[in-house]
Scaffold this active site. Sequence first.
Site, PDB file in Angstrom:
ATOM      1  N   CYS A   1       0.841  -1.199   0.000  1.00 60.61           N
ATOM      2  CA  CYS A   1       0.000   0.000   0.000  1.00 60.61           C
ATOM      3  C   CYS A   1       0.879   1.254   0.000  1.00 60.61           C
ATOM      4  O   CYS A   1       1.454   1.597  -1.022  1.00 60.61           O
ATOM      5  CB  CYS A   1      -0.979  -0.027   1.164  1.00 60.61           C
ATOM      6  SG  CYS A   1      -2.356   1.143   0.980  1.00 60.61           S
TER       7      CYS A   1
ATOM      8  N   HIS B   1      -3.731  -5.156   0.539  1.00 60.93           N
ATOM      9  CA  HIS B   1      -3.156  -5.546   1.826  1.00 60.93           C
ATOM     10  C   HIS B   1      -3.184  -7.060   2.020  1.00 60.93           C
ATOM     11  O   HIS B   1      -4.144  -7.591   2.604  1.00 60.93           O
ATOM     12  CB  HIS B   1      -3.924  -4.877   2.967  1.00 60.93           C
ATOM     13  CG  HIS B   1      -3.648  -3.426   3.135  1.00 60.93           C
ATOM     14  ND1 HIS B   1      -2.634  -2.949   3.942  1.00 60.93           N
ATOM     15  CD2 HIS B   1      -4.238  -2.340   2.578  1.00 60.93           C
ATOM     16  CE1 HIS B   1      -2.628  -1.623   3.896  1.00 60.93           C
ATOM     17  NE2 HIS B   1      -3.584  -1.225   3.078  1.00 60.93           N
TER      18      HIS B   1
ATOM     19  N   GLU C   1      -1.653  -8.715   4.122  1.00 63.56           N
ATOM     20  CA  GLU C   1      -1.499  -9.026   5.549  1.00 63.56           C
ATOM     21  C   GLU C   1      -2.786  -8.870   6.339  1.00 63.56           C
ATOM     22  O   GLU C   1      -2.868  -9.265   7.514  1.00 63.56           O
ATOM     23  CB  GLU C   1      -0.412  -8.130   6.158  1.00 63.56           C
ATOM     24  CG  GLU C   1      -0.822  -6.723   6.534  1.00 63.56           C
ATOM     25  CD  GLU C   1      -0.994  -5.754   5.376  1.00 63.56           C
ATOM     26  OE1 GLU C   1      -1.176  -4.548   5.624  1.00 63.56           O
ATOM     27  OE2 GLU C   1      -0.953  -6.194   4.207  1.00 63.56           O
TER      28      GLU C   1
END
Length: 246
Positions: free
Chosen positions: A97, A187, A189
Amino acid sequence: MVKNVVLLKAGDAATAVRLSAGDYDRWFLQTLGLSGYRFDILPAHQGAKLPEDLSGYDAVMMTGSPLSVTRLEPWMERAAEFMVNAADRGLPVLGVCFGHQLLAHAYGGRVGRNPLGREIGTVEVQLTKQGREDALFHGLPERLAVQATHEDIVVEAPTGATVLAGNANTAVQALAFRPHVRGVQFHPEVQVDTMRALIQARAEGLEADALARGLPAGERVPRLLAGVAPTPAGPRILTNFLERFS
Protein backbone atom coordinates in the site's frame (compact mmCIF):
# COMPACT_ATOMS: atom_id res chain seq x y z
CA MET A 1 16.19 -21.77 8.39
CA VAL A 2 14.64 -18.70 10.00
CA LYS A 3 14.31 -15.70 7.70
CA ASN A 4 15.34 -12.36 9.20
CA VAL A 5 13.14 -9.53 7.96
CA VAL A 6 13.36 -5.75 8.36
CA LEU A 7 9.76 -4.54 8.68
CA LEU A 8 9.53 -0.78 8.18
CA LYS A 9 6.46 0.57 9.96
CA ALA A 10 5.17 3.59 8.06
CA GLY A 11 2.45 4.87 10.35
CA ASP A 12 -0.06 4.11 13.08
CA ALA A 13 -3.53 2.71 12.52
CA ALA A 14 -6.51 4.58 13.96
CA THR A 15 -7.00 4.11 17.70
CA ALA A 16 -10.24 2.17 17.27
CA VAL A 17 -8.52 -0.19 14.84
CA ARG A 18 -5.49 -0.70 17.10
CA LEU A 19 -7.73 -1.53 20.05
CA SER A 20 -9.65 -4.22 18.20
CA ALA A 21 -7.18 -5.55 15.61
CA GLY A 22 -3.72 -4.26 16.51
CA ASP A 23 -1.40 -2.06 14.47
CA TYR A 24 0.13 -2.38 11.00
CA ASP A 25 3.13 -4.44 12.08
CA ARG A 26 1.03 -6.87 14.09
CA TRP A 27 -1.04 -7.75 11.03
CA PHE A 28 2.06 -9.02 9.24
CA LEU A 29 3.19 -11.05 12.24
CA GLN A 30 -0.24 -12.60 12.74
CA THR A 31 -0.67 -13.49 9.08
CA LEU A 32 2.81 -14.90 8.52
CA GLY A 33 3.39 -16.39 11.96
CA LEU A 34 6.69 -16.46 13.80
CA SER A 35 7.78 -20.07 13.37
CA GLY A 36 9.95 -19.40 10.31
CA TYR A 37 10.50 -15.67 10.50
CA ARG A 38 12.13 -13.10 12.76
CA PHE A 39 11.07 -9.48 12.36
CA ASP A 40 12.97 -6.34 13.30
CA ILE A 41 10.18 -3.77 13.45
CA LEU A 42 11.47 -0.27 12.80
CA PRO A 43 9.02 2.67 13.15
CA ALA A 44 10.39 4.62 10.21
CA HIS A 45 7.68 7.27 10.55
CA GLN A 46 9.00 8.05 14.02
CA GLY A 47 12.56 8.52 12.79
CA ALA A 48 13.89 5.09 13.76
CA LYS A 49 17.52 4.54 12.84
CA LEU A 50 17.69 2.28 9.80
CA PRO A 51 20.45 -0.34 9.74
CA GLU A 52 23.53 0.33 7.64
CA ASP A 53 24.68 -3.28 7.79
CA LEU A 54 22.14 -5.54 6.10
CA SER A 55 24.31 -8.65 6.01
CA GLY A 56 22.16 -10.44 8.62
CA TYR A 57 18.86 -9.86 6.84
CA ASP A 58 16.99 -11.83 4.20
CA ALA A 59 14.34 -9.29 3.14
CA VAL A 60 12.87 -5.82 3.67
CA MET A 61 9.13 -5.09 3.87
CA MET A 62 7.20 -1.85 4.39
CA THR A 63 3.70 -1.51 5.82
CA GLY A 64 0.80 0.69 4.85
CA SER A 65 0.16 4.08 6.43
CA PRO A 66 -2.55 6.73 6.89
CA LEU A 67 0.03 9.21 5.57
CA SER A 68 0.47 10.11 1.90
CA VAL A 69 3.38 9.96 -0.51
CA THR A 70 1.83 13.03 -2.14
CA ARG A 71 2.91 14.95 0.98
CA LEU A 72 6.49 13.82 1.29
CA GLU A 73 8.26 14.11 4.62
CA PRO A 74 12.00 13.71 5.28
CA TRP A 75 11.55 10.29 6.90
CA MET A 76 9.80 9.06 3.75
CA GLU A 77 12.74 10.07 1.60
CA ARG A 78 15.13 8.32 4.01
CA ALA A 79 13.02 5.15 4.00
CA ALA A 80 12.78 5.22 0.20
CA GLU A 81 16.56 5.55 -0.09
CA PHE A 82 17.00 2.70 2.39
CA MET A 83 14.76 0.37 0.36
CA VAL A 84 16.46 1.22 -2.92
CA ASN A 85 19.89 0.70 -1.37
CA ALA A 86 18.78 -2.61 0.11
CA ALA A 87 17.56 -3.70 -3.31
CA ASP A 88 20.82 -2.60 -4.92
CA ARG A 89 22.64 -4.85 -2.45
CA GLY A 90 20.54 -7.80 -3.58
CA LEU A 91 17.95 -7.94 -0.80
CA PRO A 92 14.32 -8.64 -1.76
CA VAL A 93 12.06 -5.67 -1.00
CA LEU A 94 8.26 -5.65 -0.75
CA GLY A 95 6.16 -2.51 -0.29
CA VAL A 96 2.50 -2.80 0.75
CA CYS A 97 0.00 0.00 0.00
CA PHE A 98 1.92 3.11 1.19
CA GLY A 99 5.13 1.07 0.82
CA HIS A 100 4.17 0.22 -2.77
CA GLN A 101 3.56 3.90 -3.51
CA LEU A 102 6.81 4.99 -1.87
CA LEU A 103 8.76 2.50 -3.97
CA ALA A 104 7.02 3.85 -7.09
CA HIS A 105 8.10 7.36 -6.11
CA ALA A 106 11.65 6.21 -5.35
CA TYR A 107 12.02 4.63 -8.78
CA GLY A 108 10.64 7.66 -10.64
CA GLY A 109 6.91 6.95 -10.86
CA ARG A 110 4.05 9.24 -9.88
CA VAL A 111 1.57 8.86 -7.02
CA GLY A 112 -1.73 10.75 -6.74
CA ARG A 113 -5.22 10.70 -5.31
CA ASN A 114 -7.57 8.22 -6.98
CA PRO A 115 -10.34 10.15 -8.79
CA LEU A 116 -12.65 7.16 -8.23
CA GLY A 117 -12.37 7.58 -4.48
CA ARG A 118 -11.33 5.21 -1.70
CA GLU A 119 -11.20 1.54 -2.53
CA ILE A 120 -12.01 -0.41 0.61
CA GLY A 121 -13.20 -3.88 1.53
CA THR A 122 -12.72 -7.27 -0.07
CA VAL A 123 -12.10 -6.63 -3.78
CA GLU A 124 -11.07 -8.66 -6.80
CA VAL A 125 -7.91 -8.03 -8.79
CA GLN A 126 -6.83 -9.63 -12.03
CA LEU A 127 -3.30 -10.68 -12.79
CA THR A 128 -1.72 -9.54 -16.02
CA LYS A 129 0.14 -12.00 -18.22
CA GLN A 130 3.35 -10.99 -16.47
CA GLY A 131 1.63 -11.33 -13.10
CA ARG A 132 0.54 -14.88 -13.87
CA GLU A 133 4.17 -15.73 -14.54
CA ASP A 134 5.58 -13.89 -11.52
CA ALA A 135 6.81 -15.80 -8.46
CA LEU A 136 4.91 -13.42 -6.17
CA PHE A 137 1.64 -14.96 -7.37
CA HIS A 138 2.84 -18.54 -7.69
CA GLY A 139 0.01 -21.02 -7.24
CA LEU A 140 -2.74 -18.38 -7.39
CA PRO A 141 -5.56 -17.98 -9.92
CA GLU A 142 -5.76 -15.23 -12.52
CA ARG A 143 -8.50 -13.49 -10.53
CA LEU A 144 -8.12 -13.29 -6.77
CA ALA A 145 -9.85 -11.68 -3.82
CA VAL A 146 -7.78 -9.36 -1.64
CA GLN A 147 -8.36 -6.82 1.14
CA ALA A 148 -7.90 -3.16 0.24
CA THR A 149 -8.12 0.32 1.72
CA HIS A 150 -6.50 3.27 -0.02
CA GLU A 151 -7.17 6.67 -1.55
CA ASP A 152 -3.81 7.21 -3.26
CA ILE A 153 -2.67 5.14 -6.23
CA VAL A 154 0.33 4.82 -8.51
CA VAL A 155 -0.84 7.08 -11.33
CA GLU A 156 2.23 6.48 -13.48
CA ALA A 157 4.45 3.43 -13.04
CA PRO A 158 8.21 4.00 -13.12
CA THR A 159 10.06 3.41 -16.37
CA GLY A 160 11.02 -0.24 -16.56
CA ALA A 161 8.48 -1.41 -13.96
CA THR A 162 5.97 -4.11 -14.90
CA VAL A 163 2.31 -4.08 -13.89
CA LEU A 164 1.41 -7.46 -12.38
CA ALA A 165 -2.22 -6.89 -11.36
CA GLY A 166 -5.03 -4.36 -11.61
CA ASN A 167 -8.78 -3.82 -11.46
CA ALA A 168 -11.41 -1.28 -12.52
CA ASN A 169 -10.72 1.00 -9.55
CA THR A 170 -6.93 0.85 -9.56
CA ALA A 171 -5.06 -0.08 -12.72
CA VAL A 172 -1.77 -0.61 -10.86
CA GLN A 173 -2.51 -3.07 -8.06
CA ALA A 174 0.92 -4.73 -8.15
CA LEU A 175 4.29 -3.84 -9.65
CA ALA A 176 7.62 -5.50 -10.31
CA PHE A 177 10.16 -2.68 -9.96
CA ARG A 178 13.33 -4.76 -10.18
CA PRO A 179 14.00 -8.53 -10.27
CA HIS A 180 13.63 -8.80 -6.47
CA VAL A 181 11.54 -5.68 -5.71
CA ARG A 182 7.75 -5.85 -5.61
CA GLY A 183 4.89 -3.63 -4.54
CA VAL A 184 1.21 -4.38 -3.96
CA GLN A 185 -1.47 -1.72 -3.56
CA PHE A 186 -3.77 -4.05 -1.63
CA HIS A 187 -3.16 -5.55 1.83
CA PRO A 188 -2.14 -9.22 1.79
CA GLU A 189 -1.50 -9.03 5.55
CA VAL A 190 -5.05 -7.98 6.45
CA GLN A 191 -7.52 -10.58 7.70
CA VAL A 192 -11.32 -10.48 7.92
CA ASP A 193 -11.66 -9.00 11.42
CA THR A 194 -9.10 -6.31 10.64
CA MET A 195 -10.88 -5.36 7.43
CA ARG A 196 -14.15 -4.99 9.27
CA ALA A 197 -12.46 -2.80 11.89
CA LEU A 198 -10.98 -0.61 9.15
CA ILE A 199 -14.38 -0.13 7.51
CA GLN A 200 -16.09 0.65 10.82
CA ALA A 201 -13.39 3.16 11.74
CA ARG A 202 -14.04 5.03 8.47
CA ALA A 203 -17.82 4.63 8.49
CA GLU A 204 -18.61 8.34 8.83
CA GLY A 205 -16.28 9.36 6.01
CA LEU A 206 -17.44 6.52 3.78
CA GLU A 207 -21.06 7.54 4.26
CA ALA A 208 -20.29 11.19 3.51
CA ASP A 209 -18.40 10.20 0.36
CA ALA A 210 -21.29 8.00 -0.77
CA LEU A 211 -23.77 10.83 -0.34
CA ALA A 212 -21.47 13.22 -2.22
CA ARG A 213 -21.41 10.77 -5.11
CA GLY A 214 -25.21 10.57 -5.21
CA LEU A 215 -25.50 7.10 -3.68
CA PRO A 216 -28.42 6.18 -1.38
CA ALA A 217 -28.00 7.08 2.29
CA GLY A 218 -27.12 4.37 4.76
CA GLU A 219 -26.23 1.67 2.23
CA ARG A 220 -22.48 1.79 1.58
CA VAL A 221 -21.07 0.78 4.96
CA PRO A 222 -23.44 -2.18 5.54
CA ARG A 223 -22.78 -3.35 1.98
CA LEU A 224 -19.02 -3.15 2.49
CA LEU A 225 -19.22 -5.03 5.79
CA ALA A 226 -21.42 -7.71 4.26
CA GLY A 227 -18.92 -8.14 1.44
CA VAL A 228 -15.89 -8.79 3.63
CA ALA A 229 -14.67 -12.34 3.00
CA PRO A 230 -11.58 -14.45 3.69
CA THR A 231 -8.69 -13.88 1.27
CA PRO A 232 -6.36 -16.89 1.35
CA ALA A 233 -4.33 -15.33 -1.48
CA GLY A 234 -2.96 -12.76 0.97
CA PRO A 235 -0.84 -15.05 3.16
CA ARG A 236 0.24 -16.96 0.05
CA ILE A 237 1.55 -13.75 -1.55
CA LEU A 238 3.57 -12.86 1.56
CA THR A 239 4.93 -16.38 1.84
CA ASN A 240 5.78 -16.44 -1.86
CA PHE A 241 7.75 -13.23 -1.41
CA LEU A 242 9.74 -14.47 1.56
CA GLU A 243 10.32 -17.99 0.29
CA ARG A 244 10.78 -17.42 -3.46
CA PHE A 245 12.64 -14.12 -3.49
CA SER A 246 15.01 -14.55 -0.54
